[in-house]
Design a protein around this motif. Structure first.
Motif, PDB file in Angstrom:
ATOM      1  N   LYS A  70       0.736  -1.291  -0.107  1.00 60.26           N
ATOM      2  CA  LYS A  70      -0.057   0.003  -0.053  1.00 60.26           C
ATOM      3  C   LYS A  70       0.884   1.174  -0.129  1.00 60.26           C
ATOM      4  O   LYS A  70       0.228   2.441  -0.181  1.00 60.26           O
ATOM      5  N   ASP A  71       2.226   1.178   0.224  1.00 60.03           N
ATOM      6  CA  ASP A  71       2.885   2.408  -0.021  1.00 60.03           C
ATOM      7  C   ASP A  71       3.310   2.634  -1.227  1.00 60.03           C
ATOM      8  O   ASP A  71       3.354   1.979  -2.093  1.00 60.03           O
ATOM      9  N   GLU A  72       3.797   3.893  -1.406  1.00 56.95           N
ATOM     10  CA  GLU A  72       4.616   4.464  -2.819  1.00 56.95           C
ATOM     11  C   GLU A  72       5.647   4.968  -2.673  1.00 56.95           C
ATOM     12  O   GLU A  72       6.341   5.452  -1.512  1.00 56.95           O
ATOM     13  N   ILE A  73       6.618   4.913  -3.741  1.00 56.95           N
ATOM     14  CA  ILE A  73       7.506   5.666  -3.821  1.00 56.95           C
ATOM     15  C   ILE A  73       7.548   7.024  -3.547  1.00 56.95           C
ATOM     16  O   ILE A  73       6.565   7.605  -4.068  1.00 56.95           O
ATOM     17  N   ALA A  74       8.152   7.690  -3.012  1.00 58.04           N
ATOM     18  CA  ALA A  74       8.148   9.339  -2.500  1.00 58.04           C
ATOM     19  C   ALA A  74       9.361   9.910  -2.435  1.00 58.04           C
ATOM     20  O   ALA A  74      10.280   9.442  -2.720  1.00 58.04           O
ATOM     21  N   LEU A  75       9.574  11.058  -1.962  1.00 54.70           N
ATOM     22  CA  LEU A  75      10.624  11.795  -1.454  1.00 54.70           C
ATOM     23  C   LEU A  75      10.326  12.161   0.120  1.00 54.70           C
ATOM     24  O   LEU A  75       9.409  12.106   0.782  1.00 54.70           O
ATOM     25  N   ILE A  76      11.619  12.335   0.889  1.00 55.80           N
ATOM     26  CA  ILE A  76      11.741  12.520   2.064  1.00 55.80           C
ATOM     27  C   ILE A  76      12.696  13.857   2.330  1.00 55.80           C
ATOM     28  O   ILE A  76      13.694  13.916   1.446  1.00 55.80           O
ATOM     29  N   VAL A  77      12.389  14.690   3.030  1.00 48.35           N
ATOM     30  CA  VAL A  77      13.255  16.051   3.256  1.00 48.35           C
ATOM     31  C   VAL A  77      14.460  15.573   3.858  1.00 48.35           C
ATOM     32  O   VAL A  77      14.597  14.970   5.119  1.00 48.35           O
ATOM     33  N   LYS A  78      15.668  16.118   3.304  1.00 46.68           N
ATOM     34  CA  LYS A  78      16.855  15.919   3.870  1.00 46.68           C
ATOM     35  C   LYS A  78      17.202  17.091   4.907  1.00 46.68           C
ATOM     36  O   LYS A  78      17.683  16.737   5.977  1.00 46.68           O
ATOM     37  N   ARG A  79      16.977  18.241   4.326  1.00 47.19           N
ATOM     38  CA  ARG A  79      17.085  19.564   5.004  1.00 47.19           C
ATOM     39  C   ARG A  79      16.420  20.730   4.422  1.00 47.19           C
ATOM     40  O   ARG A  79      15.876  20.586   3.440  1.00 47.19           O
ATOM     41  N   VAL A  80      16.106  21.663   5.185  1.00 44.77           N
ATOM     42  CA  VAL A  80      15.724  22.859   4.726  1.00 44.77           C
ATOM     43  C   VAL A  80      16.559  23.968   4.642  1.00 44.77           C
ATOM     44  O   VAL A  80      17.294  24.364   5.685  1.00 44.77           O
ATOM     45  N   ASP A  81      16.967  24.485   3.741  1.00 42.35           N
ATOM     46  CA  ASP A  81      18.204  25.613   3.519  1.00 42.35           C
ATOM     47  C   ASP A  81      17.723  27.026   4.213  1.00 42.35           C
ATOM     48  O   ASP A  81      16.461  27.116   4.142  1.00 42.35           O
ATOM     49  N   ALA A  82      18.641  27.735   4.464  1.00 50.41           N
ATOM     50  CA  ALA A  82      18.150  28.887   4.849  1.00 50.41           C
ATOM     51  C   ALA A  82      17.328  29.917   4.098  1.00 50.41           C
ATOM     52  O   ALA A  82      16.374  30.665   4.681  1.00 50.41           O
ATOM     53  N   ASP A  83      17.456  29.596   2.811  1.00 52.99           N
ATOM     54  CA  ASP A  83      16.644  30.615   1.932  1.00 52.99           C
ATOM     55  C   ASP A  83      15.136  29.757   1.457  1.00 52.99           C
ATOM     56  O   ASP A  83      14.413  30.257   0.670  1.00 52.99           O
ATOM     57  N   GLY A  84      14.958  28.625   2.292  1.00 60.53           N
ATOM     58  CA  GLY A  84      13.677  27.926   1.969  1.00 60.53           C
ATOM     59  C   GLY A  84      13.744  26.951   1.047  1.00 60.53           C
ATOM     60  O   GLY A  84      12.763  26.282   1.057  1.00 60.53           O
ATOM     61  N   LYS A  85      14.817  26.553   0.631  1.00 61.29           N
ATOM     62  CA  LYS A  85      14.807  25.684  -0.438  1.00 61.29           C
ATOM     63  C   LYS A  85      14.712  24.027   0.184  1.00 61.29           C
ATOM     64  O   LYS A  85      15.633  24.121   1.312  1.00 61.29           O
ATOM     65  N   ILE A  86      13.817  23.455  -0.134  1.00 62.36           N
ATOM     66  CA  ILE A  86      13.680  22.059   0.720  1.00 62.36           C
ATOM     67  C   ILE A  86      14.572  20.914  -0.243  1.00 62.36           C
ATOM     68  O   ILE A  86      14.238  20.638  -1.433  1.00 62.36           O
ATOM     69  N   ARG A  87      15.434  20.518   0.274  1.00 64.81           N
ATOM     70  CA  ARG A  87      16.474  19.720  -0.296  1.00 64.81           C
ATOM     71  C   ARG A  87      15.880  17.926   0.054  1.00 64.81           C
ATOM     72  O   ARG A  87      15.504  17.827   1.128  1.00 64.81           O
ATOM     73  N   VAL A  88      15.733  17.282  -0.892  1.00 63.48           N
ATOM     74  CA  VAL A  88      14.979  15.973  -0.914  1.00 63.48           C
ATOM     75  C   VAL A  88      16.043  14.792  -1.241  1.00 63.48           C
ATOM     76  O   VAL A  88      16.744  15.024  -1.940  1.00 63.48           O
ATOM     77  N   GLN A  89      15.561  13.515  -0.683  1.00 63.89           N
ATOM     78  CA  GLN A  89      16.175  12.265  -1.229  1.00 63.89           C
ATOM     79  C   GLN A  89      15.102  11.309  -1.625  1.00 63.89           C
ATOM     80  O   GLN A  89      13.879  11.396  -1.141  1.00 63.89           O
ATOM     81  N   PRO A  90      15.270  10.354  -2.504  1.00 67.05           N
ATOM     82  CA  PRO A  90      14.202   9.598  -2.836  1.00 67.05           C
ATOM     83  C   PRO A  90      13.730   8.403  -1.849  1.00 67.05           C
ATOM     84  O   PRO A  90      14.655   8.070  -0.777  1.00 67.05           O
ATOM     85  N   LEU A  91      12.561   8.244  -1.479  1.00 59.13           N
ATOM     86  CA  LEU A  91      12.295   7.192  -0.716  1.00 59.13           C
ATOM     87  C   LEU A  91      11.669   5.881  -1.392  1.00 59.13           C
ATOM     88  O   LEU A  91      10.477   6.041  -1.785  1.00 59.13           O
ATOM     89  N   GLY A  92      12.489   5.152  -1.696  1.00 59.98           N
ATOM     90  CA  GLY A  92      12.260   3.856  -2.692  1.00 59.98           C
ATOM     91  C   GLY A  92      13.040   4.352  -3.932  1.00 59.98           C
ATOM     92  O   GLY A  92      13.727   5.339  -4.246  1.00 59.98           O
TER      93      GLY A  92
END
Length: 293
Positions: A70-92
């Motif tokens: 029932k789960d799906e491939i997605a993304l997970i937040v690695k960090r939030v930069d000071a300028d608000g950019k959200i850096r991500v890594q794959p989850l699956g």
């Protein structure tokens, strides 16, 4: 047994749009429980977040299990930069070229937050992030970020942090029909779930010889953890995973009504006795199977 395709598509449409990144599957759990209630003699969620549907059989023959995740491939937040950019890594097994600059939804503590995968401006030189990509450099997750137009402080207030899940936007997860085929971002493995629910309805109405356990398994995309736990707890010796399979020249498989049965993959061999049994059952019903290595 006859499956009504329109009924199957109705179930599939509901399943496709539910958000369920690995380990954060509550929205999907509620939907699965609703669909399972009229099917099972008993329905429960185990310690690994699998949802188990028990259909009682007519004898004490060895129970069997059928499962789909029932789960799906997605993304997970690695960090939030000071300028608000959200850096991500794959989850699956999610690849950046499969999504590109797509709308996404961030599963923040205070609800879904809209965003978009971005690599920045395009009319730029090699000095900008998108510059080398224009010359054919492979796109990597490190090149991308999620843009929300929110400050880092606001994102923190909403509960966006390392570990927050990010999913493809719901409007891009709808069922799309093309003639005799259907498409959808989450057909892996919502199509399998729809199939076992349809089969489960038939089994409830026409009792099987033995007990059957239908499993909507959790956290499959990050290692099959849910299924491993469930099958260790249930009194079954035979389990069948219902999933999508590739149609590719390398496997000699075709997009047809004959199901594809895996014989071997990079992790090991599948049970030849079960595959032979599938082939005999299919032949008796007037269709074939496709085996693939």
């Amino acid at each position: 047994m006859r499956i009504d395709p329109e009924h199957l598509y109705t179930i599939l449409e509901k399943l496709l749009v539910a958000h369920a990144p690995s380990g954060a599957e509550a929205e999907m759990d509620a939907l699965v429980n609703d669909l399972a209630a009229p099917i099972g003699d008993a329905v429960w969620q185990d310690a690994a977040d699998n949802i188990i549907i028990h259909i009682k059989g007519q004898s004490d023959a060895q129970p069997v299990a059928a499962l789909s995740h029932k789960d799906e491939i997605a993304l997970i937040v690695k960090r939030v930069d000071a300028d608000g950019k959200i850096r991500v890594q794959p989850l699956g097994g999610l690849h950046p070229w499969a999504l590109g600059e797509s709308p996404v939804e961030i599963m923040a503590r205070e609800g879904l937050c809209p965003g978009v995968l971005s690599i920045g401006a395009k009319h730029v030189s090699d000095a900008s992030p998108a510059g080398p990509l224009k010359e054919g450099q492979p796109l990597k997750w490190e090149d991308m970020w999620v843009e929300t137009r929110l400050a880092a402080e606001e994102l923190a207030r909403r509960g966006v942090r390392a570990g927050t899940r990010v999913v493809i936007a719901r409007k891009h997860k709808i069922l799309w029909r093309m003639g005799d085929c259907v498409c959808g971002y989450n057909l892996d493995c919502r199509a399998g779930l729809a199939a076992i629910f349809a089969a489960g309805q038939h089994l409830r109405e026409s009792r099987p010889a033995q007990d059957v356990y239908l499993i909507a398994s959790a956290s499959e995309e990050i290692g099959g953890h849910g299924a491993t736990y469930a099958l260790a707890q249930l009194p079954v010796e035979t389990a069948v995973a219902v999933d999508i399979a590739p149609v590719a020249k390398e496997y000699g498989t075709l997009n047809s009504g004959d199901p594809i049965i895996g014989v071997k993959d990079r992790r090991g061999l599948y049970d030849e006795r079960i595959i032979d049994r599938f082939e005999a059952l299919a032949g008796a019903q007037g269709f074939g199977i496709q085996t693939a290595v």
